[in-house]
Design an enzyme around this catalytic site. Structure first.
Site, mmCIF file in Angstrom:
data_model
loop_
_atom_site.group_PDB
_atom_site.id
_atom_site.type_symbol
_atom_site.label_atom_id
_atom_site.label_comp_id
_atom_site.label_asym_id
_atom_site.label_seq_id
_atom_site.Cartn_x
_atom_site.Cartn_y
_atom_site.Cartn_z
ATOM 1 N N ASP A 1 9.460 -27.957 -7.911
ATOM 2 C CA ASP A 1 8.997 -26.477 -7.778
ATOM 3 C C ASP A 1 8.107 -26.154 -8.970
ATOM 4 O O ASP A 1 8.214 -27.144 -9.755
ATOM 5 C CB ASP A 1 10.237 -25.359 -7.704
ATOM 6 C CG ASP A 1 11.230 -25.810 -8.492
ATOM 7 O OD1 ASP A 1 10.971 -26.154 -9.797
ATOM 8 O OD2 ASP A 1 12.414 -25.435 -8.394
ATOM 9 N N ASP B 1 14.424 -27.299 -23.866
ATOM 10 C CA ASP B 1 15.335 -28.509 -24.229
ATOM 11 C C ASP B 1 14.777 -29.924 -24.713
ATOM 12 O O ASP B 1 14.862 -30.162 -26.164
ATOM 13 C CB ASP B 1 16.819 -28.604 -23.296
ATOM 14 C CG ASP B 1 16.098 -28.729 -21.641
ATOM 15 O OD1 ASP B 1 14.730 -28.976 -21.713
ATOM 16 O OD2 ASP B 1 17.130 -28.725 -20.774
ATOM 17 N N ASP C 1 6.674 -23.918 -11.995
ATOM 18 C CA ASP C 1 7.122 -22.664 -13.041
ATOM 19 C C ASP C 1 5.847 -22.480 -13.550
ATOM 20 O O ASP C 1 5.241 -23.232 -14.177
ATOM 21 C CB ASP C 1 8.134 -23.095 -13.920
ATOM 22 C CG ASP C 1 9.369 -23.426 -13.095
ATOM 23 O OD1 ASP C 1 9.688 -22.654 -12.063
ATOM 24 O OD2 ASP C 1 10.160 -24.157 -13.715
HETATM 25 P P1 ATP Z 1 14.630 -29.747 -12.234
HETATM 26 O O1 ATP Z 1 13.980 -31.085 -11.920
HETATM 27 O O2 ATP Z 1 16.203 -30.139 -11.863
HETATM 28 O O3 ATP Z 1 13.954 -28.792 -11.746
HETATM 29 P P2 ATP Z 1 13.796 -28.817 -14.723
HETATM 30 O O4 ATP Z 1 13.752 -29.341 -16.140
HETATM 31 O O5 ATP Z 1 12.605 -28.168 -13.986
HETATM 32 O O6 ATP Z 1 14.422 -30.129 -13.670
HETATM 33 P P3 ATP Z 1 14.761 -26.252 -14.670
HETATM 34 O O7 ATP Z 1 16.255 -25.725 -14.446
HETATM 35 O O8 ATP Z 1 13.925 -25.875 -13.376
HETATM 36 O O9 ATP Z 1 14.962 -27.743 -14.815
HETATM 37 O O10 ATP Z 1 14.379 -25.589 -15.841
HETATM 38 C C1 ATP Z 1 12.992 -25.447 -16.008
HETATM 39 C C2 ATP Z 1 12.492 -25.569 -17.457
HETATM 40 O O11 ATP Z 1 13.340 -24.538 -18.066
HETATM 41 C C3 ATP Z 1 13.012 -26.992 -17.901
HETATM 42 O O12 ATP Z 1 12.088 -27.898 -17.660
HETATM 43 C C4 ATP Z 1 12.992 -26.696 -19.407
HETATM 44 O O13 ATP Z 1 11.922 -26.453 -20.123
HETATM 45 C C5 ATP Z 1 13.429 -25.074 -19.364
HETATM 46 N N1 ATP Z 1 15.022 -25.027 -19.387
HETATM 47 C C6 ATP Z 1 15.882 -25.275 -18.477
HETATM 48 N N2 ATP Z 1 17.251 -25.093 -18.697
HETATM 49 C C7 ATP Z 1 17.298 -25.028 -20.181
HETATM 50 C C8 ATP Z 1 18.289 -25.089 -21.210
HETATM 51 N N3 ATP Z 1 19.519 -25.115 -20.838
HETATM 52 N N4 ATP Z 1 17.853 -24.904 -22.509
HETATM 53 C C9 ATP Z 1 16.571 -25.160 -22.753
HETATM 54 N N5 ATP Z 1 15.556 -25.102 -21.830
HETATM 55 C C10 ATP Z 1 15.890 -24.999 -20.468
HETATM 56 MG MG MG Z 2 12.577 -27.086 -12.277
#
Ligand code: ATP
Ligand code: MG
Length: 446
Positions: A68, A149, A70
């Site tokens: 997705d 993170d 963001d």
């Molecule tokens: P996925 O492919 O699973 O969506 P993602 O990295 O996009 O992986 P999300 O949970 O969608 O994970 O989170 C979007 C963004 O928000 C991450 O890329 C990161 O920058 C930030 N983020 C998410 N969870 C955390 C956390 N626990 N601590 C710090 N930053 C976070």
């Molecule tokens: Mg994501």
């Protein structure tokens, strides 16, 4: 002058972010979803900064399809919402805006900063282990990058200029296939222990190796996961299991020492000698389905992961003299109670898991009305798929699965012809009392 140069080369001095032009990174705006492009465009037209950030930028650079998109902006939620026809504010802890563009939902969040905790105030926003309980402060783009993170998750892509904005060396880390925590890893894990699970999941899913300093504290800090609310843990486990790389994730969890004593589910999955083949098959099947874009039922997966625990408890109750179906009911109760304590498996999910489990003994009856009724029950298909997994792992005879496969596909007439003679255990016992040894009974399936 030379000193400053050396400091900069060593990364000791940060002079703003690295801005990489479109010819340097190969990412272009038309790789974004139409929704993400539109949202950035509208925000920028109204004078706000807007970039795609996080997982989508990372995945596109790795040539993987993003899950997705963001968008991060300096506009406040109440400024974002009126700019779009279908936009909804969500989130209690931190308000973000979901903008619907066609069938797509774009998550738009305002730049925010990690909460700066003043001396003596820590107890109000952090628990004694350093876990952050609140972090709802708006901030700058730079602060927004810093609260994320991993370095590879903190890249911003501006579709208008085609630039990637990198505050923490994420581009280099991506090139080196390294997952590195921003700032001090131990502090960041203490703030949010779920980051340990994210490290494992993202490394396995993206084929990155976890940087040494990022990996080192995990084993020692693993017990912090116990303080994470069960619902959050469940969400993260689900993401992990449905990532398409569940087998690799679980292997890595074991390597990092994250599986022991924390989640009963993981103990079961990773330490059970009995069900290992069954679980391995279930995970491989799930991974294959996810990667092919076919739907996966979390209930089915959880039912599979816990099956051998149920089976063990069931058999134990039977040995104590309990009637088979009663024994199964109480085995299901025991197992689910133990699991739900730490992992908030939702009620809807456990209801389906129970249905799938409870169907299993019914597959042993291939005679009369019972078989005909079973094939008509709403959960039959899921129950049958589960039976197929049991057969593939050698737990039940292959011919039982083959019979049900043929039976469900057959027309009414063939089904009647396929039915075995009524030799259910109850009738057999009754008949035996009157007239012993009335023909060989069918072999029990389990
Ligand atoms: P996925 O492919 O699973 O969506 P993602 O990295 O996009 O992986 P999300 O949970 O969608 O994970 O989170 C979007 C963004 O928000 C991450 O890329 C990161 O920058 C930030 N983020 C998410 N969870 C955390 C956390 N626990 N601590 C710090 N930053 C976070
Ligand atoms: Mg994501």
């Amino acid at each position: 002058m030379i000193k400053r140069f050396i400091r900069r080369v060593l990364g000791l001095e940060r002079k703003g972010p690295v801005r990489l032009g479109r010819d340097k990174h190969g990412l272009s705006a038309d790789q974004l979803s139409p929704g993400a492009r539109k949202v950035c465009e509208v925000l920028q037209q109204h004078g706000f900064a807007a970039c795609v950030v996080g997982g989508a930028v990372r995945d596109l650079l790795l040539r993987l399809p993003p899950k997705d998109f963001d968008v991060a902006t300096d506009a406040r939620p109440e400024q974002i919402k009126p700019l779009f026809r279908r936009a909804f504010m969500i989130g209690r802890r931190f308000r973000i805006v979901h903008v619907m563009i066609g069938a797509e939902t774009v998550e738009v969040s305002t730049f925010r900063a990690a909460q700066v905790v003043p001396e003596g105030e820590a107890a109000r926003v952090q628990d004694p282990n350093g876990r952050v309980l609140r972090d709802n402060v708006f901030g700058s783009q730079e602060e927004d990058a810093r609260r994320r993170d991993f370095t590879v998750n903190a890249l911003f892509f501006d579709p208008a200029t085609g630039e990637i904005i990198d505050y923490h060396g994420g581009l280099d880390d991506l090139k080196r296939h390294t997952l590195r925590m921003i700032d001090d890893p131990e502090t960041r894990y203490r703030e949010d222990p779920v980051r340990m699970l994210r490290a494992v999941r993202l490394a396995a899913k993206l084929g990155l190796s976890i940087d040494n300093a990022t990996r080192a504290p995990i084993r020692r800090l693993a017990p912090l996961l116990e303080q994470v609310p069960p619902a959050r843990l469940f969400d993260e486990m689900l993401k992990l299991l449905l990532s398409g790389h569940a087998s690799a994730c679980l292997r890595q969890l074991r390597e990092e020492g994250l599986h022991h004593g924390l989640l009963p589910l993981l103990d079961v999955i990773l330490d059970q000698p009995l069900g290992e083949r069954f679980v391995t098959l279930a995970l491989a099947q799930t991974d294959a389905r996810v990667l092919e874009g076919r739907p996966v039922s979390p209930a089915f997966l959880f039912a599979a992961l816990l099956w051998h625990e149920v089976l063990q408890a069931w058999r134990a109750q039977e040995r104590r003299g309990e009637r088979s179906l009663v024994a199964l009911e109480s085995a299901m109760d025991d197992v689910l109670e133990r699991q739900c304590e730490k992992l908030a498996i939702t009620r809807k999910l456990t209801a389906t898991m129970r249905e799938v489990w409870a169907l299993q003994p019914r597959f042993e009856h291939r005679a009369g009305q019972r078989a005909l009724r079973l094939v008509e029950t709403p959960r039959f298909r899921m129950g049958y798929d589960f039976l197929a997994l049991r057969a593939a792992s050698g737990e039940v005879p292959a011919d039982l699965e083959a019979w049900w496969r043929a039976f469900q596909e057959a027309d009414a007439e063939t089904r009647h012809a396929m039915l075995l003679p009524e030799t259910g255990p109850k009738k057999r016992r009754r008949r035996r009392r009157k007239k012993p040894a009335a023909g060989a009974p069918a072999a029990p399936a389990e």
